[in-house]
Design a protein around this motif. Structure first.
Motif, short mmCIF file in Angstrom:
data_model
loop_
_atom_site.label_atom_id
_atom_site.label_comp_id
_atom_site.label_asym_id
_atom_site.label_seq_id
_atom_site.Cartn_x
_atom_site.Cartn_y
_atom_site.Cartn_z
N ASP A 105 0.81 -1.22 0.00
CA ASP A 105 0.00 0.00 0.00
C ASP A 105 0.84 1.27 0.00
O ASP A 105 0.28 2.38 -0.02
CB ASP A 105 -0.91 0.02 1.24
CG ASP A 105 -1.86 -1.16 1.27
OD1 ASP A 105 -2.19 -1.68 0.19
OD2 ASP A 105 -2.25 -1.58 2.39
N ARG A 106 2.15 1.15 0.03
CA ARG A 106 2.99 2.33 0.25
C ARG A 106 2.93 3.33 -0.90
O ARG A 106 2.80 4.54 -0.68
CB ARG A 106 4.43 1.90 0.52
CG ARG A 106 4.58 1.26 1.90
CD ARG A 106 6.02 0.94 2.24
NE ARG A 106 6.12 0.49 3.64
CZ ARG A 106 7.26 0.19 4.25
NH1 ARG A 106 8.40 0.29 3.58
NH2 ARG A 106 7.26 -0.18 5.51
N ARG A 107 3.03 2.85 -2.11
CA ARG A 107 3.03 3.79 -3.23
C ARG A 107 1.69 4.52 -3.34
O ARG A 107 1.65 5.74 -3.56
CB ARG A 107 3.36 3.06 -4.54
CG ARG A 107 3.36 3.99 -5.75
CD ARG A 107 4.07 3.37 -6.92
NE ARG A 107 5.51 3.28 -6.68
CZ ARG A 107 6.39 2.82 -7.58
NH1 ARG A 107 5.96 2.41 -8.77
NH2 ARG A 107 7.67 2.77 -7.31
N ALA A 108 0.60 3.81 -3.14
CA ALA A 108 -0.72 4.45 -3.21
C ALA A 108 -0.89 5.46 -2.09
O ALA A 108 -1.48 6.54 -2.29
CB ALA A 108 -1.82 3.38 -3.14
N THR A 109 -0.39 5.14 -0.90
CA THR A 109 -0.49 6.07 0.22
C THR A 109 0.32 7.33 -0.06
O THR A 109 -0.13 8.45 0.22
CB THR A 109 0.00 5.39 1.51
OG1 THR A 109 -0.76 4.21 1.76
CG2 THR A 109 -0.12 6.33 2.70
N ALA A 110 1.51 7.15 -0.61
CA ALA A 110 2.33 8.31 -0.94
C ALA A 110 1.65 9.17 -1.99
O ALA A 110 1.63 10.41 -1.89
CB ALA A 110 3.70 7.84 -1.44
N ASP B 145 -1.37 14.04 -3.80
CA ASP B 145 -2.60 14.57 -4.39
C ASP B 145 -3.31 15.52 -3.43
O ASP B 145 -3.88 16.55 -3.86
CB ASP B 145 -3.54 13.42 -4.75
CG ASP B 145 -3.04 12.61 -5.94
OD1 ASP B 145 -2.14 13.09 -6.65
OD2 ASP B 145 -3.53 11.47 -6.14
N ALA B 146 -3.28 15.21 -2.14
CA ALA B 146 -3.90 16.09 -1.14
C ALA B 146 -3.18 17.43 -1.08
O ALA B 146 -3.80 18.49 -0.94
CB ALA B 146 -3.90 15.41 0.23
N TRP B 147 -1.86 17.39 -1.22
CA TRP B 147 -1.06 18.62 -1.22
C TRP B 147 -1.44 19.49 -2.43
O TRP B 147 -1.68 20.69 -2.30
CB TRP B 147 0.41 18.26 -1.24
CG TRP B 147 1.36 19.37 -1.59
CD1 TRP B 147 1.87 19.67 -2.82
CD2 TRP B 147 1.90 20.35 -0.69
NE1 TRP B 147 2.71 20.76 -2.75
CE2 TRP B 147 2.74 21.21 -1.45
CE3 TRP B 147 1.77 20.61 0.68
CZ2 TRP B 147 3.45 22.27 -0.88
CZ3 TRP B 147 2.47 21.67 1.25
CH2 TRP B 147 3.29 22.49 0.47
N VAL B 148 -1.50 18.89 -3.59
CA VAL B 148 -1.85 19.63 -4.80
C VAL B 148 -3.30 20.08 -4.75
O VAL B 148 -3.65 21.21 -5.15
CB VAL B 148 -1.59 18.76 -6.05
CG1 VAL B 148 -2.06 19.48 -7.31
CG2 VAL B 148 -0.12 18.39 -6.15
N GLY B 149 -4.18 19.24 -4.21
CA GLY B 149 -5.59 19.59 -4.11
C GLY B 149 -5.85 20.75 -3.19
O GLY B 149 -6.89 21.43 -3.29
N ALA B 150 -4.92 21.03 -2.28
CA ALA B 150 -5.06 22.17 -1.37
C ALA B 150 -4.59 23.47 -2.00
O ALA B 150 -4.52 24.50 -1.31
CB ALA B 150 -4.27 21.90 -0.09
#
Length: 459
Positions: free
Chosen positions: A301-306, A311-316
């Motif tokens: 799950d590591r790559r998806a979590t990263a 994406d959250a950073w860019v979405g902000a």
């Protein structure tokens, strides 16, 4: 025996070590031992001192000197050793071990054969520091040591070393040095050293790192002649500029999650060990190695979590993150860059490779630990780290007892792990090229191979 060592300086001189040049360290270790020294297995053995005792939880060291002479035959006395060690400690800018010798309080001559070292704080690991070439006993005027070898010739980049007969053994118990006992030490660039070994014009190439590893394939080196050390130390990325995307532990954790350590080391050799913990073991910490929050994420799950964190950073409303990574300018550095860059691109982080000494956000730390203390690991990984972690590292340095030191190291390890100020990748990759006839060569955690210990098969 002809030894080619990783080093770019064409001329060698016997002097206190002021850099990490392997050839110069080997020369110093061969011709000027310290109070103690490392043997071929990386263990502490007598040097100038024949025996010692440690008391008061590592606050007092008493050394009895051997009947030792300088290379020119003059007897060595305790007063000279004391004066040289004191001078070495005063020259802090020239001694990379200086930050780990601050507890030394006094060095005094007790008798012409005995010296005593007093420490303000306990340091049970002091012997491994005294065994380093940086602490070799070198005469300040004559520039000579006491062996176990001596310089008998020097032409350009080639230094000829010859064993010194042991004055503590009867003449009929030891053979006079023969020409085949001589060692020709050559300081040259890695490519030249590997090529020399491949052409059978040297018996040993030592000091190999990740940077030079691709040279082995290019030179067609026989895999049986490549020897790896289980080196203890740090190999990873220090967060040297925790700003922008890297300002938060969560985002630094995303970067740590993105890198596939197994694939990275396999890209070099299946024998290279990856690492996720800052400390390789508990060492002198009161607790086992601390786990960073990102380590709890399953590998699958590591790559998806990263990617989700990016994406959250860019979405902000932020731009896609860019990080500058300082890596060595070498074939191995390029191979390492290709692996790390591919992993970061895959989760939306844009990496930029910069020169080793350029301004960067992350910088590769590749160093072998000179002694087994958590404080060394923590101090090297903190570049910088949180105020709490820095205070805990300082508390470990100043701790008045071993128990308090162990608790402070454990606290600093935990805080560094929580802060994600360092991204471990692997153990340091250290290797040598060893001719089959050098059967006494031994792999060890110090990745250190004294020339008098690998000269020839004693049988």
């Amino acid at each position: 025996m002809i030894v080619s060592a990783n080093g770019s300086q064409p001329r060698l001189s016997l002097a206190p070590i002021a850099d990490d040049d392997m050839a110069r360290r080997l020369l110093t270790d061969s011709a000027a031992q310290g109070l103690v020294r490392f043997d071929a297995a990386g263990q502490i053995v007598p040097g100038v001192a024949e025996r010692w005792i440690v008391t008061d939880e590592g606050r007092t060291y008493i050394f009895r000197l051997r009947d030792t002479s300088w290379a020119d035959g003059r007897p060595m006395r305790a007063a000279e050793v004391v004066a040289i060690l004191r001078r070495r400690l005063q020259q802090r800018a020239r001694n990379p071990l200086a930050p780990y010798l601050t507890a030394l309080d006094s060095i005094v001559e007790m008798t012409p054969e005995v010296i005593q070292v007093e420490l303000a704080r306990p340091r049970p690991d002091l012997l491994k520091l005294f065994a380093q070439p940086d602490m070799a006993i070198i005469h300040p005027v004559r520039g000579i040591g006491s062996g176990p070898m001596q310089v008998v010739g020097k032409i350009g980049q080639v230094t000829r070393l010859r064993p010194i007969p042991d004055p503590n053994r009867a003449a009929d118990e030891q053979e006079d040095p023969q020409p085949e006992d001589d060692v020709l030490l050559i300081a040259e660039r890695p490519a030249a050293g590997v090529a020399r070994f491949a052409a059978r014009r040297s018996d040993l190439f030592t000091g190999g790192t990740v940077g030079e590893w691709p040279l082995l394939t290019a030179a067609g080196i026989d895999a049986a002649e490549v020897r790896l050390d289980p080196a203890a130390g740090l190999f990873g990325l220090a967060i040297v500029r925790p700003e922008g995307f890297l300002a938060t532990p969560e985002n630094r954790g995303a970067l740590a999650l993105a890198i596939d350590r197994a694939a990275l080391v396999q890209g070099f050799t299946a024998d290279w060990l990856s690492a996720e913990d800052l400390l390789p073991a508990a060492l002198d910490s009161a607790s086992p190695p601390a786990k960073a929050p990102w380590q709890a994420v399953p590998a699958a799950d590591r790559r998806a979590t990263a990617r989700a964190r990016v994406d959250a950073w860019v979405g902000a409303g932020n731009e896609s993150p860019t990080v500058r990574i300082a890596l060595p300018a070498s074939a191995g550095g390029t191979l390492l860059w290709a692996r790390i860059a591919a992993d970061l691109y895959a989760v939306g982080i844009r990496p930029i490779r910069v020169a080793w000494d350029a301004e960067a956000d992350l910088r590769l730390i590749d160093a072998v630990a000179p002694f087994d203390s958590g404080r060394w690991y923590l101090g090297h990984a903190c570049q910088p780290c949180s105020e709490g972690a820095s205070q805990a590292i300082e508390a470990a340095r100043m701790a008045p007892s071993l128990a308090e030191r162990a608790r402070a190291i454990a606290a600093a390890d935990r805080l560094l792990a929580e802060d994600i100020a360092f991204v471990p990748l692997a153990r340091p990759l250290r290797w040598s090229l060893v001719a089959p006839r050098l059967r006494t060569w031994q792999a060890n955690e110090r990745a250190w191979h004294p020339l008098n210990g690998v000269r020839r098969d004693p049988n």
